[in-house]
Design a protein around this motif. Structure first.
Motif, PDB file in Angstrom:
ATOM      1  N   GLY A  43      -1.581   3.906   1.468  1.00  0.00           N
ATOM      2  CA  GLY A  43      -3.017   3.719   1.407  1.00  0.00           C
ATOM      3  C   GLY A  43      -3.644   4.395   0.204  1.00  0.00           C
ATOM      4  N   ALA A  44      -4.824   3.918  -0.128  1.00  0.00           N
ATOM      5  CA  ALA A  44      -5.525   4.393  -1.318  1.00  0.00           C
ATOM      6  C   ALA A  44      -5.867   5.873  -1.252  1.00  0.00           C
ATOM      7  N   VAL A  45      -6.282   6.360  -0.084  1.00  0.00           N
ATOM      8  CA  VAL A  45      -6.678   7.762   0.031  1.00  0.00           C
ATOM      9  C   VAL A  45      -5.479   8.672  -0.231  1.00  0.00           C
ATOM     10  N   ASP A  46      -4.344   8.390   0.416  1.00  0.00           N
ATOM     11  CA  ASP A  46      -3.137   9.196   0.191  1.00  0.00           C
ATOM     12  C   ASP A  46      -2.722   9.183  -1.274  1.00  0.00           C
ATOM     13  N   LEU A  47      -2.762   8.007  -1.892  1.00  0.00           N
ATOM     14  CA  LEU A  47      -2.337   7.883  -3.282  1.00  0.00           C
ATOM     15  C   LEU A  47      -3.247   8.672  -4.216  1.00  0.00           C
ATOM     16  N   VAL A  48      -4.548   8.564  -4.020  1.00  0.00           N
ATOM     17  CA  VAL A  48      -5.497   9.311  -4.859  1.00  0.00           C
ATOM     18  C   VAL A  48      -5.315  10.817  -4.651  1.00  0.00           C
ATOM     19  N   PRO A  93       0.802  -1.229   0.000  1.00  0.00           N
ATOM     20  CA  PRO A  93       0.000   0.000   0.000  1.00  0.00           C
ATOM     21  C   PRO A  93       0.833   1.276   0.000  1.00  0.00           C
ATOM     22  N   LYS A  94       2.148   1.156   0.109  1.00  0.00           N
ATOM     23  CA  LYS A  94       3.011   2.335   0.211  1.00  0.00           C
ATOM     24  C   LYS A  94       3.506   2.796  -1.159  1.00  0.00           C
ATOM     25  N   PHE A  95       3.682   4.113  -1.268  1.00  0.00           N
ATOM     26  CA  PHE A  95       4.208   4.686  -2.509  1.00  0.00           C
ATOM     27  C   PHE A  95       5.203   5.788  -2.166  1.00  0.00           C
ATOM     28  N   PHE A  96       6.100   6.047  -3.106  1.00  0.00           N
ATOM     29  CA  PHE A  96       7.062   7.140  -2.972  1.00  0.00           C
ATOM     30  C   PHE A  96       7.264   7.750  -4.345  1.00  0.00           C
ATOM     31  N   ASP A  97       7.014   9.043  -4.461  1.00  0.00           N
ATOM     32  CA  ASP A  97       7.200   9.778  -5.705  1.00  0.00           C
ATOM     33  C   ASP A  97       8.664  10.215  -5.751  1.00  0.00           C
ATOM     34  N   THR A  98       9.432   9.636  -6.674  1.00  0.00           N
ATOM     35  CA  THR A  98      10.868   9.897  -6.727  1.00  0.00           C
ATOM     36  C   THR A  98      11.184  11.318  -7.175  1.00  0.00           C
ATOM     37  N   ARG A  99      10.303  11.935  -7.934  1.00  0.00           N
ATOM     38  CA  ARG A  99      10.560  13.291  -8.437  1.00  0.00           C
ATOM     39  C   ARG A  99      10.282  14.353  -7.374  1.00  0.00           C
ATOM     40  N   LEU A 100       9.207  14.162  -6.616  1.00  0.00           N
ATOM     41  CA  LEU A 100       8.848  15.132  -5.580  1.00  0.00           C
ATOM     42  C   LEU A 100       9.414  14.760  -4.209  1.00  0.00           C
ATOM     43  N   GLN A 101      10.019  13.571  -4.119  1.00  0.00           N
ATOM     44  CA  GLN A 101      10.558  13.091  -2.842  1.00  0.00           C
ATOM     45  C   GLN A 101       9.475  13.119  -1.765  1.00  0.00           C
TER      46      GLN A 101
END
Length: 96
Positions: free
Chosen positions: A71-76, A58-66
Motif C-alpha cells: 500500500g501507498a502509506v507503507d511505501l511512503v 501494491p506490494k513492495f519488498f526492499d531487497t537490501r533491508l529484507q
C-alpha cells in the motif's frame, strides 16, 4: 482520515506511488522472478537515497533491508522515513 481513502491507498500500484513521489525509477530488465510471477525489480532513488525494490501491484519488498509491505502509506513511510501521519499528509498533498 476516512476508511475509503485508506482502502484506495492500500490498493494503489507501488510503481504509480513512486512516480507520484517524483522518484527516479529504473526497471531491471534482467530480473526473472523465481516464484511470484509478475514481480519486477526496480532501482529507485528517493531524495538521494537508493533502494532496490521488488514490486508487484501494491506490494513492495526492499531487497537490501529484507523488509516489505503493501500500500501507498507503507511505501511512503519506508522510502521517506516518515510516520503514518507524515505519509498520509504527503499523499494528500500530492493528490494521490
Amino acid at each position: 482520515m476516512d476508511n475509503l481513502t485508506l482502502e484506495r491507498w492500500r490498493a494503489l500500484d507501488a510503481l504509480l506511488v513512486l512516480e507520484k513521489l517524483g522518484s527516479y525509477v529504473k526497471a531491471d530488465d534482467t530480473f526473472e522472478p523465481l516464484s511470484a510471477h509478475g514481480t519486477q525489480r526496480y532501482h529507485i532513488n528517493v531524495e538521494g537515497q537508493d533502494f532496490e525494490l521488488l514490486l508487484r501491484g501494491p506490494k513492495f519488498f526492499d531487497t537490501r533491508l529484507q523488509l516489505g509491505g503493501g500500500g501507498a502509506v507503507d511505501l511512503v513511510m519506508h522510502v521517506r522515513h516518515v510516520d503514518f501521519k507524515g505519509a498520509t499528509d504527503l499523499l494528500r498533498t500530492l493528490a494521490v
